[in-house]
Write an enzyme that holds these catalytic residues in place. Structure first.
Site, PDB file in Angstrom:
ATOM      1  N   LYS A  24       8.756  21.533 -29.751  1.00 53.10           N
ATOM      2  CA  LYS A  24       8.333  21.137 -28.198  1.00 53.10           C
ATOM      3  C   LYS A  24       7.090  21.212 -27.857  1.00 53.10           C
ATOM      4  O   LYS A  24       6.500  20.648 -27.071  1.00 53.10           O
ATOM      5  CB  LYS A  24       9.410  22.398 -27.509  1.00 53.10           C
ATOM      6  CG  LYS A  24       9.133  22.648 -26.000  1.00 53.10           C
ATOM      7  CD  LYS A  24       9.751  23.903 -25.561  1.00 53.10           C
ATOM      8  CE  LYS A  24       8.672  25.029 -26.019  1.00 53.10           C
ATOM      9  NZ  LYS A  24       9.066  26.289 -25.140  1.00 53.10           N
ATOM     10  N   ARG A  29       2.032  19.327 -25.794  1.00 52.47           N
ATOM     11  CA  ARG A  29       0.661  19.328 -25.760  1.00 52.47           C
ATOM     12  C   ARG A  29       0.282  17.819 -26.021  1.00 52.47           C
ATOM     13  O   ARG A  29      -0.746  17.277 -25.434  1.00 52.47           O
ATOM     14  CB  ARG A  29       0.007  20.121 -27.032  1.00 52.47           C
ATOM     15  CG  ARG A  29       0.119  21.670 -26.625  1.00 52.47           C
ATOM     16  CD  ARG A  29      -0.234  22.133 -28.152  1.00 52.47           C
ATOM     17  NE  ARG A  29      -0.470  23.708 -27.996  1.00 52.47           N
ATOM     18  CZ  ARG A  29       0.363  24.497 -27.468  1.00 52.47           C
ATOM     19  NH1 ARG A  29       1.621  24.250 -27.592  1.00 52.47           N
ATOM     20  NH2 ARG A  29      -0.002  25.846 -27.145  1.00 52.47           N
ATOM     21  N   ASP A  51      12.391  20.774 -21.304  1.00 44.86           N
ATOM     22  CA  ASP A  51      11.199  21.284 -21.319  1.00 44.86           C
ATOM     23  C   ASP A  51      10.217  19.949 -21.424  1.00 44.86           C
ATOM     24  O   ASP A  51       9.444  19.744 -20.723  1.00 44.86           O
ATOM     25  CB  ASP A  51      10.553  22.129 -22.095  1.00 44.86           C
ATOM     26  CG  ASP A  51      11.040  23.751 -21.630  1.00 44.86           C
ATOM     27  OD1 ASP A  51      11.734  23.820 -20.847  1.00 44.86           O
ATOM     28  OD2 ASP A  51      10.589  24.550 -22.099  1.00 44.86           O
ATOM     29  N   ASN A  95      11.552  25.888 -15.867  1.00 41.07           N
ATOM     30  CA  ASN A  95      11.302  27.198 -16.516  1.00 41.07           C
ATOM     31  C   ASN A  95      10.481  27.131 -17.829  1.00 41.07           C
ATOM     32  O   ASN A  95      10.574  27.570 -18.747  1.00 41.07           O
ATOM     33  CB  ASN A  95      12.658  27.868 -16.876  1.00 41.07           C
ATOM     34  CG  ASN A  95      12.253  29.396 -17.304  1.00 41.07           C
ATOM     35  OD1 ASN A  95      11.168  30.059 -16.920  1.00 41.07           O
ATOM     36  ND2 ASN A  95      13.046  29.971 -17.901  1.00 41.07           N
ATOM     37  N   ARG A 126       7.003  34.557 -14.265  1.00 39.61           N
ATOM     38  CA  ARG A 126       6.282  34.487 -15.416  1.00 39.61           C
ATOM     39  C   ARG A 126       5.007  34.539 -15.239  1.00 39.61           C
ATOM     40  O   ARG A 126       4.427  34.186 -14.026  1.00 39.61           O
ATOM     41  CB  ARG A 126       6.742  33.391 -16.356  1.00 39.61           C
ATOM     42  CG  ARG A 126       8.373  33.504 -16.769  1.00 39.61           C
ATOM     43  CD  ARG A 126       8.821  32.232 -17.493  1.00 39.61           C
ATOM     44  NE  ARG A 126       8.194  32.098 -18.598  1.00 39.61           N
ATOM     45  CZ  ARG A 126       8.489  31.238 -19.572  1.00 39.61           C
ATOM     46  NH1 ARG A 126       9.334  30.248 -19.207  1.00 39.61           N
ATOM     47  NH2 ARG A 126       7.601  31.157 -20.739  1.00 39.61           N
ATOM     48  N   SER A 173      -0.497  33.096 -24.436  1.00 36.59           N
ATOM     49  CA  SER A 173      -1.486  32.272 -25.054  1.00 36.59           C
ATOM     50  C   SER A 173      -1.419  30.779 -24.309  1.00 36.59           C
ATOM     51  O   SER A 173      -2.489  29.966 -24.285  1.00 36.59           O
ATOM     52  CB  SER A 173      -1.289  32.034 -26.400  1.00 36.59           C
ATOM     53  OG  SER A 173      -0.113  31.134 -26.654  1.00 36.59           O
ATOM     54  N   ASP A 322       8.319  33.681 -31.155  1.00 41.62           N
ATOM     55  CA  ASP A 322       9.646  33.094 -30.830  1.00 41.62           C
ATOM     56  C   ASP A 322      10.678  33.264 -32.036  1.00 41.62           C
ATOM     57  O   ASP A 322      11.710  32.670 -31.674  1.00 41.62           O
ATOM     58  CB  ASP A 322       9.343  31.460 -30.812  1.00 41.62           C
ATOM     59  CG  ASP A 322       8.778  31.107 -29.483  1.00 41.62           C
ATOM     60  OD1 ASP A 322       8.812  31.818 -28.547  1.00 41.62           O
ATOM     61  OD2 ASP A 322       8.412  30.074 -29.341  1.00 41.62           O
ATOM     62  N   GLU A 350      11.506  33.156 -21.088  1.00 38.68           N
ATOM     63  CA  GLU A 350      12.562  33.044 -20.408  1.00 38.68           C
ATOM     64  C   GLU A 350      13.627  33.925 -19.589  1.00 38.68           C
ATOM     65  O   GLU A 350      14.009  33.775 -18.568  1.00 38.68           O
ATOM     66  CB  GLU A 350      13.439  32.139 -21.406  1.00 38.68           C
ATOM     67  CG  GLU A 350      13.298  30.664 -21.834  1.00 38.68           C
ATOM     68  CD  GLU A 350      11.934  30.565 -22.813  1.00 38.68           C
ATOM     69  OE1 GLU A 350      11.189  31.443 -22.901  1.00 38.68           O
ATOM     70  OE2 GLU A 350      11.521  29.333 -23.204  1.00 38.68           O
ATOM     71  N   HIS A 400      17.487  29.892 -24.401  1.00 38.96           N
ATOM     72  CA  HIS A 400      18.055  29.061 -25.615  1.00 38.96           C
ATOM     73  C   HIS A 400      18.042  29.761 -26.757  1.00 38.96           C
ATOM     74  O   HIS A 400      18.680  29.623 -27.738  1.00 38.96           O
ATOM     75  CB  HIS A 400      17.289  27.529 -25.647  1.00 38.96           C
ATOM     76  CG  HIS A 400      15.732  27.787 -25.487  1.00 38.96           C
ATOM     77  ND1 HIS A 400      14.739  27.509 -26.636  1.00 38.96           N
ATOM     78  CD2 HIS A 400      14.863  28.850 -24.769  1.00 38.96           C
ATOM     79  CE1 HIS A 400      13.474  27.532 -26.372  1.00 38.96           C
ATOM     80  NE2 HIS A 400      13.603  28.595 -25.461  1.00 38.96           N
ATOM     81  N   ARG A 401      17.085  30.435 -26.893  1.00 41.93           N
ATOM     82  CA  ARG A 401      16.839  31.181 -28.231  1.00 41.93           C
ATOM     83  C   ARG A 401      17.945  32.442 -28.576  1.00 41.93           C
ATOM     84  O   ARG A 401      18.353  32.788 -29.735  1.00 41.93           O
ATOM     85  CB  ARG A 401      15.552  31.928 -28.383  1.00 41.93           C
ATOM     86  CG  ARG A 401      14.221  30.513 -28.485  1.00 41.93           C
ATOM     87  CD  ARG A 401      13.092  30.894 -29.423  1.00 41.93           C
ATOM     88  NE  ARG A 401      12.249  29.624 -29.004  1.00 41.93           N
ATOM     89  CZ  ARG A 401      12.428  28.698 -29.579  1.00 41.93           C
ATOM     90  NH1 ARG A 401      13.309  28.171 -30.537  1.00 41.93           N
ATOM     91  NH2 ARG A 401      11.536  27.434 -29.315  1.00 41.93           N
ATOM     92  N   LYS A 432      17.184  23.396 -23.552  1.00 42.71           N
ATOM     93  CA  LYS A 432      15.446  23.509 -23.377  1.00 42.71           C
ATOM     94  C   LYS A 432      14.881  22.985 -24.624  1.00 42.71           C
ATOM     95  O   LYS A 432      13.743  22.495 -24.437  1.00 42.71           O
ATOM     96  CB  LYS A 432      15.357  24.960 -23.087  1.00 42.71           C
ATOM     97  CG  LYS A 432      14.111  25.411 -22.531  1.00 42.71           C
ATOM     98  CD  LYS A 432      13.944  26.722 -22.065  1.00 42.71           C
ATOM     99  CE  LYS A 432      12.909  27.119 -21.292  1.00 42.71           C
ATOM    100  NZ  LYS A 432      11.639  27.031 -21.624  1.00 42.71           N
TER     101      LYS A 432
END
Ligand code: DC
Length: 669
Positions: A24, A29, A51, A95, A126, A173, A322, A350, A400-401, A432
């Protein structure tokens, strides 16, 4: 009412291959860098998820032509010039942290533009301030609908002036990455200075490396300082290949620690840009899983329920945050205490991931304590202890995670009978980053539970036995050495005074000969042939007399026919004894005994290597003479069966051959 998905545990050790989705972070990027570069670019192996679709939609609204082909995993982006074609647009970032930050910075470069940004409510909270302050300093203005420095807002783009600019990217970051990637559009050279440190530094590395790949000039004259030249790349590339997602890999890399067995992560060895590759080192460090690189893939191997070897010590996840959820959730079934540090910034992702994980882990652990920057997890010694009401319903907070991490935990067969004990709320939230994650998990379970026959053939001393035994232990296959069958019969014939008998005499002897089967007392997974209900000692099967005669008897059609039926019956023997499959080694397994085997491997090595290996084992054996006979006999000669996987082991370590063989089995499922 939310929907829930019950997770079916793996009743057998894992044995599957998984094709990872594209990254992702890299897909998003690549899209923004394609826009900054201008011209036309095809992004290959792109991730299609919420995303990335959001990012593609933002670019469309800004006037880019975006052609997406989900099947082909391709996104083509084209536009004249490098600034966004549309000076006005309404943009929605959902998001998606990447889209939120990257698109804001990119639009700020478009002097005179007026853009309205909105998002999911979760994004309202956020962090954006660090980036907005830097963009204000560069010339843009913001008007906020609600809270200052938060979504939704209107931006009057003032372009990027360049020069020195400070940014506070301590909260994320992505704030820094966004500014760096937009900076080639500035009027003059930009010197970006980090006012504080940042988190998830590997993502900044990824940004800088990708900018270089795209032909932009971004150097680092000092720690925390970035210099970007305001120029579009001279040589534009026409295609960019997205690496598979290393964070996604974490779920299937840890799976064998919970289920035993192995998982082949296809293509994963090609990854280099992503910090989350470091998760494999964490797993190694915790003795949770062994991994090795196989061709393009990585094979993750785990023993079921290892003693948690990470008690007491803390693991800092600041650079690979993550993946902290992956280990945290799995730890509930691994028995050892675990302290995870360096994760306070994930409270603004998230969802508040530290609080959410603490709340959900408490449902399956003895105790969990939450600190601003850390989680301390004390699991039950051995599940299902402490689990009464099943299935345990895991809230996922649209994250999602959380859904994927607890989905993997649910694969542990804690009751030993396949009863589901974890249920995941709103499983679709995985879209996501990996919309068919649960289908992939189901497919891996079904593949793992499928009975598999593996034929391993090769000449003497190529390593068939050691490899087959190791693979049988790893994947819970029943192991059968058919060389031992021929040796056992030879031993019986010699003992009956038939050492030099002709074929008719041997046939007569075999006509009322009874064979049996027993498991090797030293190796629970190896089934061996018995004579009159007794196992023949290994040293009696390897005497000079047996070595000298075995190839002669093995070349007799009546001997081979006699053993064929017995050897084929081993498949049902393995099923009856609950194995995941059968691995049989010999000379004609893939050609005659199981020509339809799911996997057929042919091991080879040059003669010198084989002679050295035998000498090391302290065995003197006329390998080449036996091989010559085995290859030249009329019935079932030693051949590499057509379509078999041939592995030349001459320059490979034993571990490499084992991993390669296991990988072929995972792949064939
Ligand atoms: O793998 P080994 O060295 O223990 O095998 C002993 C002999 O048995 C070998 O010379 C060839 C024969 N053999 C065979 O003909 N077919 C098989 N499937 C296995 C072994």
């Amino acid at each position: 009412m939310s929907s829930f998905k019950d997770i079916k545990p793996f009743a057998k050790p894992a044995c599957a291959s998984v094709t990872l989705p594209g990254s992702k972070s890299i897909t998003n990027r690549a899209m923004i860098l394609a826009a900054v570069a201008g011209g036309e670019l095809e992004i290959k192996n792109a991730l299609f998820s919420r995303d990335t679709i959001i990012m593609a939609d933002c670019l469309k609204r800004l006037g880019y032509v975006v052609e997406s082909d989900r099947e082909a995993r391709s996104i083509k982006i084209s536009a004249e010039g490098s600034a966004a074609p549309n000076l006005q647009a309404e943009l929605f970032v959902g998001n998606a942290g990447t889209a939120a930050r990257f698109v804001t910075a990119f639009c700020a470069a478009n002097k005179g533009g007026e853009y309205f940004f909105d998002s999911d409510e979760a994004m309202y909270k956020r962090p954006m301030k660090g980036l907005m302050d830097a963009l204000r300093e560069q010339g843009s203005e913001f008007e906020f609908v609600g809270q200052r420095d938060c979504f939704p807002f209107k931006m009057r783009a003032g372009g990027l002036a360049g020069g020195e600019v400070c940014i506070d990217a301590s909260a994320s970051s992505q704030l820094l990455s966004a500014l760096l990637m937009a900076a080639p559009l500035a009027e003059k050279k930009t010197l970006v200075r980090l006012s504080k440190g940042t988190v998830s530094r590997p993502f900044v590395e990824m940004t800088v490396n990708m900018m270089t790949d795209f032909g932009f000039q971004c150097s680092r004259p000092a720690d925390g300082v970035f210099e970007i030249v305001p120029r579009r790349p001279e040589r534009r590339m026409s295609a960019y290949f997205v690496e598979p997602d290393a964070t996604a890999a974490s779920y299937f890399a840890i799976l064998p620690a919970l289920t035993g067995g192995a998982v082949l992560l296809e293509n994963f060895a090609n990854c280099s840009l992503q910090g989350d590759l470091g998760f494999l080192d964490v797993l190694h460090g915790c003795s949770l899983v062994g991994t090795s690189k196989i061709l393009n893939g990585v094979l993750a191997v785990g023993a079921k329920r290892p003693a948690g070897n990470y008690a007491g010590g803390g693991i800092n996840f600041s650079d690979i945050s993550d993946t902290f959820l992956t280990l945290a959730a799995a730890s509930a079934a691994l028995g050892g205490n675990l302290r995870i540090e360096g994760i306070s910034h994930t409270r603004a992702q998230e969802t508040d991931r530290v609080a959410a994980m603490a709340a959900e882990l408490r449902k399956v652990c003895l105790a969990v304590s939450e600190e601003e920057d850390a989680l301390e997890i004390c699991p039950h010694k051995a599940l299902p202890e402490g689990i009464s009401d099943t299935p345990v319903r895991i809230k996922t907070y649209s994250d999602h995670r959380i859904a994927m991490s607890f989905g993997i935990l649910g694969c542990a067969d804690i009751f030993g009978d396949g009863t589901p004990w974890i249920s995941i709320e709103d499983p679709q939230c995985v879209s996501k980053t990996w919309d068919n994650f649960f289908d992939t998990l189901d497919a891996a379970r079904v593949a793992s539970e499928k009975f598999t026959t593996v034929a391993v053939d090769g000449g003497a001393a190529v390593g068939k036995s050691s490899v087959s035994k190791a693979v049988s232990d790893m994947l819970h296959l029943m192991h059968v050495d058919t060389g031992a069958h021929y040796r056992t019969l030879t031993y019986a014939l010699i003992n009956a005074g038939l050492a030099d008998a002709d074929e008719a005499a041997v046939e007569g002897y075999l006509s009322d000969f009874k064979l049996g089967t027993a498991f090797d007392p030293q190796r629970a997974n190896s089934a061996r042939m018995t004579l009159c209900g007794e196992l023949v000692k290994d040293e009696d099967l390897r005497t000079k007399a047996v070595n000298d005669r075995v190839s002669v008897f093995a070349s007799m059609p009546s001997v081979r026919n006699f053993l064929k039926g017995y050897q084929r019956s081993m498949a049902s023997y393995a099923r009856e004894h609950g194995f995941s499959g059968l691995i049989m080694e010999g000379r004609d397994i893939g050609s005659v005994i199981f020509p339809d085997a799911d996997v057929r491997i042919f091991l080879d090595a040059d003669e010198q290597t084989r002679a050295q290996r035998r000498a090391k084992e302290g065995i003197s054996d006329s390998i080449s003479a036996r091989d010559r006979m085995d290859r030249s006999r009329k019935t079932a000669p030693l051949v590499c069966p057509e379509g078999a996987v041939r592995i030349d082991t001459s320059n490979m370590t034993k571990e490499d051959v084992i991993s390669r063989t296991a990988a072929e089995i995972c792949r064939a499922k």
